[in-house]
Design a protein around this motif. Structure first.
Motif, short mmCIF file in Angstrom:
data_model
loop_
_atom_site.label_atom_id
_atom_site.label_comp_id
_atom_site.label_asym_id
_atom_site.label_seq_id
_atom_site.Cartn_x
_atom_site.Cartn_y
_atom_site.Cartn_z
N LEU A 200 3.81 20.97 73.48
CA LEU A 200 3.74 20.50 72.10
C LEU A 200 4.79 21.18 71.22
O LEU A 200 5.43 20.53 70.39
N ILE A 201 4.99 22.47 71.41
CA ILE A 201 5.97 23.20 70.60
C ILE A 201 7.38 22.69 70.91
O ILE A 201 8.18 22.45 69.99
N LEU A 202 7.70 22.52 72.19
CA LEU A 202 9.03 22.03 72.55
C LEU A 202 9.25 20.61 72.05
O LEU A 202 10.30 20.29 71.48
N PHE A 203 8.25 19.75 72.24
CA PHE A 203 8.38 18.37 71.81
C PHE A 203 8.47 18.28 70.29
O PHE A 203 9.31 17.55 69.74
N GLY A 204 7.62 19.03 69.61
CA GLY A 204 7.65 19.01 68.15
C GLY A 204 8.93 19.57 67.57
O GLY A 204 9.48 19.03 66.60
N SER A 205 9.45 20.63 68.18
CA SER A 205 10.70 21.22 67.71
C SER A 205 11.85 20.24 67.91
O SER A 205 12.69 20.04 67.01
N ALA A 206 11.90 19.61 69.09
CA ALA A 206 12.95 18.63 69.35
C ALA A 206 12.84 17.44 68.41
O ALA A 206 13.85 16.92 67.92
N HIS A 207 11.61 17.04 68.12
CA HIS A 207 11.41 15.91 67.21
C HIS A 207 11.85 16.25 65.80
O HIS A 207 12.40 15.40 65.09
#
Length: 420
Positions: free
Chosen positions: A166-173
């Motif tokens: 979630l952190i990686l996906f949210g940061s990339a988003h």
């Protein structure tokens, strides 16, 4: 209504119906998902063989202006690459559904796996067909929800994997949102097929790199690959096959193709950055995969290496490179998904191979975590966060987070209200 829009709507309706069924009816849910997957496959092939016109809603003039303002955001159609990736996705869905159903007999699911399965498929179809970059960004953000829910679990390993994903996906988003607003402001158009920015201009290159973060994360390009390793180590076979191996890989490849072929004209330095990331990912994935003891981990790193090769083909911005990239990505995803789903119980433990000093160094670096951006960033954050917590009991950093969030929201609103 166009078939392009009916497919994701149908997926959403069936997923909601599956959620309403009791948890103990796992086999029934699997059968419904399989039947739905076959219909989605038929629909994807129908769209590919019978190209449809662009679809967008048409509201009567007396309807509120707010509804009319949303019309430009709701344009959906198929073209060459989106149609190809849609049929690949549609074709692999029944295979994944069969594998999940077989797995259900051995290990019944206690969650809403089949609902997330169909929701993710429908979101993938929407991503392939949308023409507005903000709509793509919005759907992309929603796609992170089933990814997180399928990654999470009651065990410590699954909980850590879900949080990391979630952190990686949210940061990339978040980076993608900034890059998208920049691209629209710089090009004067919000439509994917008409942005076309030259990355020889510094601001254009920054926009490209920010949008690139989403494709690198979902495709599993190093150093944004750690979430895939977590899936491979802790998640169930059906979850591994569905998300990192298939749906996330296909949507990631689609975004990378759009970025390199439609949204931007890559200059030498932009291509060089992509080539370096692709080459390093390929070498690293093959090196770790060669020496891995567990076959599942070996396959995960082969999958990562295939993503690096696909990225390199996309970055050539040639037809041959594009064909090679799509073939590599979809072929590896299909083969590894089938291998994990249907042969998982008999996966052998591979004996340790003799390593040269290069492979030994690679393994040590990978095991240390310093090739994983999440690991490095978390170390940095906690080195700052802990002293602040002791000094201010957590109030100061919470305030700073809200300030940054408010600035991001204002930036996005400015782009929407005064841009496009």
């Amino acid at each position: 209504m166009s078939v392009v829009v009916l497919l994701p709507i149908f997926s959403l309706i069936v997923s909601m119906f599956i959620v309403s069924l009791p948890l103990r009816t796992g086999l029934l849910k699997g059968q419904i998902t399989l039947a739905t997957s076959l219909l989605l496959m038929a629909g994807s092939w129908y769209i590919f063989l019978n190209p449809v016109d662009t679809w967008q809603p048409a509201f009567p003039p007396h309807y509120p202006d707010l509804l009319h303002a949303f019309v430009p955001f709701m344009i959906f159609s198929m073209d060459g690459i989106s149609g190809i990736l849609m049929i690949f996705t549609g074709t692999i869905l029944p295979v994944l559904a069969i594998g999940a159903y077989v797995y259900e007999k051995r290990s019944p699911s206690g969650d809403h796996f089949y609902a997330w399965f169909l929701l993710s498929a429908g979101l993938s179809f929407l991503i392939f067909s949308t023409h507005h970059i903000y709509t793509l960004l919005f759907i992309w953000g929603i796609a992170g929800i089933p990814l997180y829910m399928l990654a999470s679990g009651n065990t410590e390993g699954l909980a850590a994997t879900g949080k990391k994903t979630l952190i990686l996906f949210g940061s990339a988003h978040g980076l993608m949102a900034t890059g998208a607003v920049m691209a629209v402001a710089l090009s004067g158009s919000p439509f994917i097929d008409s942005i076309l920015l030259d990355t020889s201009v510094t601001l254009h290159r920054v926009s490209f790199l920010l949008l690139l973060a989403g494709g690198l994360m979902t495709t599993g390009i190093i150093p944004l690959h750690g979430w895939i390793f977590g899936f491979g180590k802790f998640a169930t076979s059906r979850t591994i096959a569905l998300m990192p191996l298939a749906l996330m890989r296909f949507t990631g490849i689609y975004l990378l193709i759009r970025l390199c072929h439609d949204l931007f004209i890559l200059d030498f330095y932009s291509k060089l950055i992509v080539y370096i990331l692709a080459s390093f990912t390929t070498f690293w994935g093959l090196a770790i995969g060669y020496t891995a003891k567990q076959t599942v981990i070996k396959m995960i790193y082969i999958h990562i290496a295939a993503g690096g090769l696909a990225l390199m083909g996309i970055a050539t911005v040639t037809t041959a490179g594009l064909i090679a990239a799509v073939s590599m990505a979809t072929g590896a995803s299909a083969i590894l998904s089938v291998r994990i789903l249907f042969y998982e119980p008999t996966l052998p433990q591979v004996g340790r191979k003799e390593e040269g000093w290069i492979l030994s160094v690679v393994n040590r670096l990978e095991n240390s975590g310093y090739t994983d951006l999440y690991h490095v960033a978390s170390k940095l954050v906690f080195s700052i966060h802990r002293p602040l917590s002791r000094l201010h009991d957590g109030v100061l950093q919470t305030y700073l987070v809200w300030v940054v969030a408010a600035l991001v929201i204002l930036f996005l609103l400015n782009g929407i209200l005064y841009g496009h």
